[in-house]
Design an enzyme around this catalytic site. Structure first.
Site, PDB file in Angstrom:
ATOM      1  N   ARG A  69       2.446   4.496  17.408  1.00 45.48           N
ATOM      2  CA  ARG A  69       1.041   4.905  17.598  1.00 45.48           C
ATOM      3  C   ARG A  69       0.252   3.969  18.651  1.00 45.48           C
ATOM      4  O   ARG A  69      -0.638   4.572  19.030  1.00 45.48           O
ATOM      5  CB  ARG A  69       0.909   4.521  16.095  1.00 45.48           C
ATOM      6  N   LYS A 114       0.979  -1.189   0.149  1.00 44.04           N
ATOM      7  CA  LYS A 114       0.062   0.007  -0.038  1.00 44.04           C
ATOM      8  C   LYS A 114       0.843   1.249   0.125  1.00 44.04           C
ATOM      9  O   LYS A 114       0.404   2.108  -0.335  1.00 44.04           O
ATOM     10  CB  LYS A 114      -0.979  -0.014   1.247  1.00 44.04           C
ATOM     11  N   ASP A 115       2.294   1.081   0.361  1.00 41.11           N
ATOM     12  CA  ASP A 115       3.026   2.312   0.141  1.00 41.11           C
ATOM     13  C   ASP A 115       3.557   2.600  -1.116  1.00 41.11           C
ATOM     14  O   ASP A 115       4.209   3.642  -1.457  1.00 41.11           O
ATOM     15  CB  ASP A 115       4.421   2.023   1.207  1.00 41.11           C
ATOM     16  N   ARG A 132       1.318  10.115  13.439  1.00 39.37           N
ATOM     17  CA  ARG A 132       2.415   9.210  12.508  1.00 39.37           C
ATOM     18  C   ARG A 132       3.467   8.528  13.335  1.00 39.37           C
ATOM     19  O   ARG A 132       3.607   8.581  14.805  1.00 39.37           O
ATOM     20  CB  ARG A 132       3.156  10.118  11.563  1.00 39.37           C
ATOM     21  N   CYS A 181      -2.465  11.254  -1.967  1.00 43.47           N
ATOM     22  CA  CYS A 181      -2.710  11.090  -0.821  1.00 43.47           C
ATOM     23  C   CYS A 181      -3.864  11.655  -0.024  1.00 43.47           C
ATOM     24  O   CYS A 181      -4.212  11.426   1.268  1.00 43.47           O
ATOM     25  CB  CYS A 181      -1.367  11.283  -0.055  1.00 43.47           C
ATOM     26  N   ARG A 187      -8.032   7.856   4.217  1.00 43.28           N
ATOM     27  CA  ARG A 187      -9.273   7.110   4.170  1.00 43.28           C
ATOM     28  C   ARG A 187      -9.706   6.802   5.742  1.00 43.28           C
ATOM     29  O   ARG A 187     -11.133   6.700   5.523  1.00 43.28           O
ATOM     30  CB  ARG A 187      -8.730   5.971   3.658  1.00 43.28           C
ATOM     31  N   ARG A 188      -8.854   6.369   6.530  1.00 40.35           N
ATOM     32  CA  ARG A 188      -9.407   6.293   7.628  1.00 40.35           C
ATOM     33  C   ARG A 188     -10.152   7.329   8.519  1.00 40.35           C
ATOM     34  O   ARG A 188     -11.118   7.299   9.178  1.00 40.35           O
ATOM     35  CB  ARG A 188      -8.076   5.754   8.762  1.00 40.35           C
TER      36      ARG A 188
END
Length: 310
Positions: free
Chosen positions: A158, A86-87, A152, A245, A134-135
């Site tokens: 996190r 996903k990166d 981040r 992004c 998205r989240r």
């Protein structure tokens, strides 16, 4: 004397990145019959790792996690690179190709919070820590009163902030928690119907020089066909939308009964609207499936939903 190195894998240096690189290293050693010590890991610090004080979209976008690694690959300093799929930017740099995709882990998001075990159960006006638009949009769709805040850092960082109550809640990829042996710290695993993952979530992609036949041949046996087809569809879907992004985009493809099933969605940043699509095809048509689904969904989006560039 130490044995000479046969193959070098590049990777970021976070605990999760190293865990993924070691998984790739082990599989490659088994597939080729090499002693694992003869596959070297080279840690490369990326711009995305250095920038922690602002969203990646403000600093240049998703490629910040890959550009230094791509440069090392193209320069011949490494033979291949291990990435969280996903990166990866939706379009690879010239000369770089995805050579293998490892079997996918759990694609779902996990909730981490000391206040509740559901998004709905969080206190009114609670902070929601995330770096992912998205989240944030998916959480705001359920709870418009939540206050998004930037969170981040690596997985452990996190986790600790959420568990200390520094934010009301955060979401982390369950795949990363599982790979690090930390899944027990998730308060809940979220339903895919409401929290569709990012394209590529849970998958490990290995890139190599597109003209390096030796590397491509060495990596081919460790690639999982079902995951590769799903990732091809999801990446084509993302590329067709030309989102950045800054745009909340989700996408998930799965092989079911011999058919590739794709679901995708785009949300407004504040979660006020959600636009989705579902389509299917034969696995061999994965890229076409993603392109057509992305094109069809883009045609239905109101002006201003997709944020270009970044």
């Amino acid at each position: 004397m130490t044995a000479s190195v046969l193959f070098t894998l590049g990777t970021r240096g976070s605990p999760l990145a190293l865990e993924q690189a070691n998984e790739a290293r082990r599989l490659l050693a088994e597939a080729q019959g090499w002693e694992i010590e003869r596959i070297a890991l080279q840690v490369i610090r990326t711009s995305g790792d250095r920038i922690q004080d602002r969203p990646l979209a403000e600093a240049g976008g998703k490629g910040l996690f890959t550009k230094e690694i791509d440069a090392a690959l193209l320069a011949g300093a490494i033979d291949a690179a291990v990435h969280s799929a996903k990166d990866l930017p939706s379009l690879a740099p010239a000369g770089v190709a995805i050579a293998a995709t490892l079997a996918r882990e759990d694609v779902r998001d996990a909730l981490v919070s000391v206040f509740a075990d559901t998004i709905e159960g969080l206190p009114h006006g609670a902070t929601f820590g995330a770096a992912s638009p998205r989240r944030q949009a998916q959480a705001l769709r359920l709870r418009p009163d939540l206050r998004p805040t930037l969170l981040r850092g690596n997985v452990e960082t996190r986790l600790k902030k959420a568990e200390a109550g520094a934010v009301g809640a955060t979401l982390l990829a369950l795949a990363g928690l599982k790979r690090l042996g930390l899944s027990h710290r998730a308060r809940a695993v979220l339903d895919l119907d409401r929290f569709l993952p990012a394209p590529g979530q849970g998958a490990i992609a290995i890139t190599a020089r597109s003209a390096d036949a030796r590397a491509l041949q060495a990596l081919e046996p460790i690639s999982d066909a079902a995951t590769a087809a799903a990732l091809a569809a999801e990446r084509a879907f993302l590329a067709e939308l030309e989102g950045s992004c800054r745009t909340p985009i989700a996408g998930l493809a799965r092989l079911e009964a011999g058919r590739l099933q794709l679901r995708g969605e785009v949300l407004r940043a504040d979660g006020s609207e959600r636009f989705d699509i579902a389509a299917e095809s034969a696995p061999a048509d994965a890229e076409r499936l993603g392109r057509e689904a992305g094109r069809d969904l883009a045609a239905r989006l109101p002006a201003g939903v997709l944020v270009k560039g970044g």
